[in-house]
Design an enzyme around this catalytic site. Structure first.
Site, mmCIF file in Angstrom:
data_model
loop_
_atom_site.group_PDB
_atom_site.id
_atom_site.type_symbol
_atom_site.label_atom_id
_atom_site.label_comp_id
_atom_site.label_asym_id
_atom_site.label_seq_id
_atom_site.Cartn_x
_atom_site.Cartn_y
_atom_site.Cartn_z
ATOM 1 N N HIS A 49 -2.778 -11.225 -15.253
ATOM 2 C CA HIS A 49 -1.745 -12.241 -15.088
ATOM 3 C C HIS A 49 -2.193 -13.144 -13.941
ATOM 4 C CE1 HIS A 49 1.738 -14.476 -14.318
ATOM 5 N NE2 HIS A 49 2.122 -13.789 -13.259
ATOM 6 N N ASN A 61 0.704 -20.358 -12.008
ATOM 7 C CA ASN A 61 1.292 -19.149 -12.613
ATOM 8 C C ASN A 61 2.228 -19.593 -13.738
ATOM 9 O OD1 ASN A 61 2.880 -16.967 -13.281
ATOM 10 N ND2 ASN A 61 3.325 -16.359 -11.170
ATOM 11 N N CYS A 65 6.604 -11.893 -16.073
ATOM 12 C CA CYS A 65 5.159 -12.140 -16.240
ATOM 13 C C CYS A 65 4.465 -11.055 -17.048
ATOM 14 C CB CYS A 65 4.500 -12.272 -14.883
ATOM 15 S SG CYS A 65 5.189 -13.631 -13.944
HETATM 16 N N1 ACO Z 1 2.615 -24.312 2.297
HETATM 17 C C1 ACO Z 1 2.323 -24.079 3.589
HETATM 18 N N2 ACO Z 1 2.726 -22.975 4.248
HETATM 19 C C2 ACO Z 1 3.453 -22.075 3.545
HETATM 20 C C3 ACO Z 1 3.793 -22.267 2.184
HETATM 21 C C4 ACO Z 1 3.346 -23.442 1.575
HETATM 22 N N3 ACO Z 1 3.605 -23.727 0.279
HETATM 23 N N4 ACO Z 1 4.518 -21.205 1.766
HETATM 24 C C5 ACO Z 1 4.628 -20.367 2.804
HETATM 25 N N5 ACO Z 1 3.992 -20.892 3.896
HETATM 26 C C6 ACO Z 1 3.864 -20.321 5.230
HETATM 27 C C7 ACO Z 1 4.982 -19.354 5.553
HETATM 28 O O1 ACO Z 1 6.105 -20.043 6.041
HETATM 29 C C8 ACO Z 1 4.326 -18.490 6.600
HETATM 30 O O2 ACO Z 1 4.346 -19.180 7.844
HETATM 31 P P1 ACO Z 1 4.580 -18.377 9.213
HETATM 32 O O3 ACO Z 1 3.399 -17.443 9.323
HETATM 33 O O4 ACO Z 1 4.594 -19.470 10.231
HETATM 34 O O5 ACO Z 1 5.874 -17.665 9.030
HETATM 35 C C9 ACO Z 1 2.872 -18.407 6.146
HETATM 36 O O6 ACO Z 1 2.671 -19.542 5.288
HETATM 37 C C10 ACO Z 1 2.536 -17.140 5.415
HETATM 38 O O7 ACO Z 1 3.560 -16.892 4.449
HETATM 39 P P2 ACO Z 1 3.479 -15.670 3.448
HETATM 40 O O8 ACO Z 1 4.678 -15.668 2.564
HETATM 41 O O9 ACO Z 1 3.192 -14.423 4.240
HETATM 42 O O10 ACO Z 1 2.174 -16.080 2.611
HETATM 43 P P3 ACO Z 1 1.346 -15.200 1.625
HETATM 44 O O11 ACO Z 1 -0.038 -15.133 2.083
HETATM 45 O O12 ACO Z 1 2.034 -13.907 1.261
HETATM 46 O O13 ACO Z 1 1.354 -16.118 0.313
HETATM 47 C C11 ACO Z 1 2.430 -16.175 -1.830
HETATM 48 C C12 ACO Z 1 2.577 -16.416 -0.324
HETATM 49 C C13 ACO Z 1 1.385 -17.136 -2.318
HETATM 50 C C14 ACO Z 1 3.769 -16.439 -2.488
HETATM 51 C C15 ACO Z 1 1.975 -14.702 -2.084
HETATM 52 O O14 ACO Z 1 2.780 -13.829 -1.337
HETATM 53 C C16 ACO Z 1 2.033 -14.306 -3.540
HETATM 54 O O15 ACO Z 1 1.269 -14.808 -4.361
HETATM 55 N N6 ACO Z 1 2.902 -13.333 -3.880
HETATM 56 C C17 ACO Z 1 2.964 -12.767 -5.216
HETATM 57 C C18 ACO Z 1 3.728 -13.614 -6.159
HETATM 58 C C19 ACO Z 1 3.781 -12.957 -7.502
HETATM 59 O O16 ACO Z 1 2.795 -12.398 -7.963
HETATM 60 N N7 ACO Z 1 4.936 -12.944 -8.144
HETATM 61 C C20 ACO Z 1 5.079 -12.166 -9.362
HETATM 62 C C21 ACO Z 1 4.766 -12.912 -10.549
HETATM 63 S S1 ACO Z 1 5.822 -14.323 -10.809
HETATM 64 C C22 ACO Z 1 6.925 -13.940 -12.116
HETATM 65 O O17 ACO Z 1 7.092 -12.834 -12.512
HETATM 66 C C23 ACO Z 1 7.749 -15.089 -12.648
#
Ligand code: ACO
Length: 326
Positions: free
Chosen positions: A253, A283, A113
């Site tokens: 980003h 994204n 990214c």
């Molecule tokens: N729908 C419903 N529930 C979900 C989903 C979904 N799609 N995905 C995860 N959950 C649930 C999980 O199972 C978890 O449930 P639990 O509490 O019962 O265990 C809960 O939601 C919270 O999960 P987290 O992973 O802690 O959710 P978070 O708030 O961290 O959001 C996300 C996840 C959106 C992926 C976030 O962590 C994020 O944006 N991370 C950064 C990603 C990023 O920037 N990547 C780098 C760039 S990409 C690249 O370089 C190609």
């Protein structure tokens, strides 16, 4: 002294749209969860027969038109991508062929990214060296092709797209003011596609184990991204002596609005300085910043003399910031 300025911008996203409601029918998720946790409403997905270079070509043509140049005027094409058309030749060479840029050399950069800012820095330095005059910088990815559509942790996040800028040279102090690039390979396992390279070449076993798809420790990346991008913006501003308050636009980003809001809060950046496209496109990896820049430019919102700050974070891990005087 030579300076690098952005002479034109372009972008392209494929026609097909997948909404959050469509995802509700495919996996255990909800529109409400995706909107509130990420800011994404829908994303554009490439056709089966549409490769990364096809998207990049459309963005490139739009940027060339905006800059008033022909493909034949280009002397270099730098393409940032992690979803090349194939392992080799480079996607840049595919673009060069398709737009018929006969005088241009072409190569790719892999920094996930952050790739667009890595390519911008390389292009900027090559222009300043005096060796190149007209460089096409592309950020293009089709992450949908390496997304596991049964994994709700990742498949709700990504979309496909391409963005382009034309870098040109001028004597006046304008354009790219600075770039800062960072990497930490020790955190590479946080975000990767485990197979398909020389470490684990494609085999029946890698396919069965779904190792050709993106794996991500989203939560850990989330925290690291906020800290890294905050520091990268501070570094950019202090290196050229421009107070953060004097920056007109912050193009992040587009990975997650909660990440962007957290950085904005730490640096006291008002909402009206942060253009967002994540709600429409998700994204789009390295394409997200040039797409957002293109929309800002084509909507006439950025004016000559405005200071634009870019900040990105992605697989590698890699992160980066750049400052541009428009
Ligand atoms: N729908 C419903 N529930 C979900 C989903 C979904 N799609 N995905 C995860 N959950 C649930 C999980 O199972 C978890 O449930 P639990 O509490 O019962 O265990 C809960 O939601 C919270 O999960 P987290 O992973 O802690 O959710 P978070 O708030 O961290 O959001 C996300 C996840 C959106 C992926 C976030 O962590 C994020 O944006 N991370 C950064 C990603 C990023 O920037 N990547 C780098 C760039 S990409 C690249 O370089 C190609």
């Amino acid at each position: 002294m030579k300076y690098t300025y952005i002479a034109g911008t372009g972008s392209y996203v494929p026609d097909e749209i997948i909404s959050n409601f469509a995802l509700e029918k495919m996996i255990d998720t909800s529109d409400e969860w995706i909107r509130t946790r990420t800011g994404i409403v829908e994303r554009h997905i490439a056709r089966k027969d549409e490769a990364t270079s096809d998207l990049a070509v459309k963005a490139a043509q739009s940027a060339l038109e905006d800059a008033g140049l022909e493909a034949n005027d280009l002397d270099l094409i730098i393409t940032a991508t992690v979803t090349p058309d194939m392992l080799f030749p480079s996607t840049g060479c595919m673009v060069q062929k398709k737009i018929d840029a006969r005088k241009a050399a072409a190569f790719d950069i892999s920094a996930a990214c952050s790739g667009f800012l890595y390519a911008l820095e390389v292009g900027d330095q090559l222009i300043k060296s005096g060796q190149y005059q007209n460089i096409l910088i592309l950020g293009a990815d089709t992450l949908s092709k390496i997304t596991d559509w049964t994994d709700r942790n990742t498949c709700i996040l990504f979309g496909d797209g391409a963005g382009a800028v034309i870098l040109r040279t001028r004597e006046k102090e304008q354009g790219v003011l600075c770039s800062h690039l960072y990497s930490d390979g020790a955190m590479s396992e946080m975000l990767q596609v485990p197979a398909g390279g020389s470490l684990r070449p494609a085999s029946e076993e890698t396919v069965q184990n779904r190792l050709h798809y993106i794996t991500m420790k989203g939560n850990e990346i989330f925290k690291t991204a906020i800290k890294a991008m905050t520091e990268a913006i501070e570094q950019a501003a202090s290196s050229v002596g421009i107070p953060i308050d004097n920056i007109d636009f912050f193009i992040f980003h587009q990975a997650n609005t909660r990440i962007i809001n957290a950085v904005a809060q730490r640096l006291s950046i008002p909402e009206n300085k942060i253009p967002l496209t994540i709600q429409k496109y998700g994204n789009t990896s390295t394409a997200s910043m040039p797409i957002t820049l293109d929309e800002l430019n084509k909507n006439g919102k950025v004016h000559q003399g405005d200071i634009v700050c870019f900040a990105a974070f992605g697989g590698g891990l890699t992160w980066a910031s750049s400052l541009v005087r428009w």
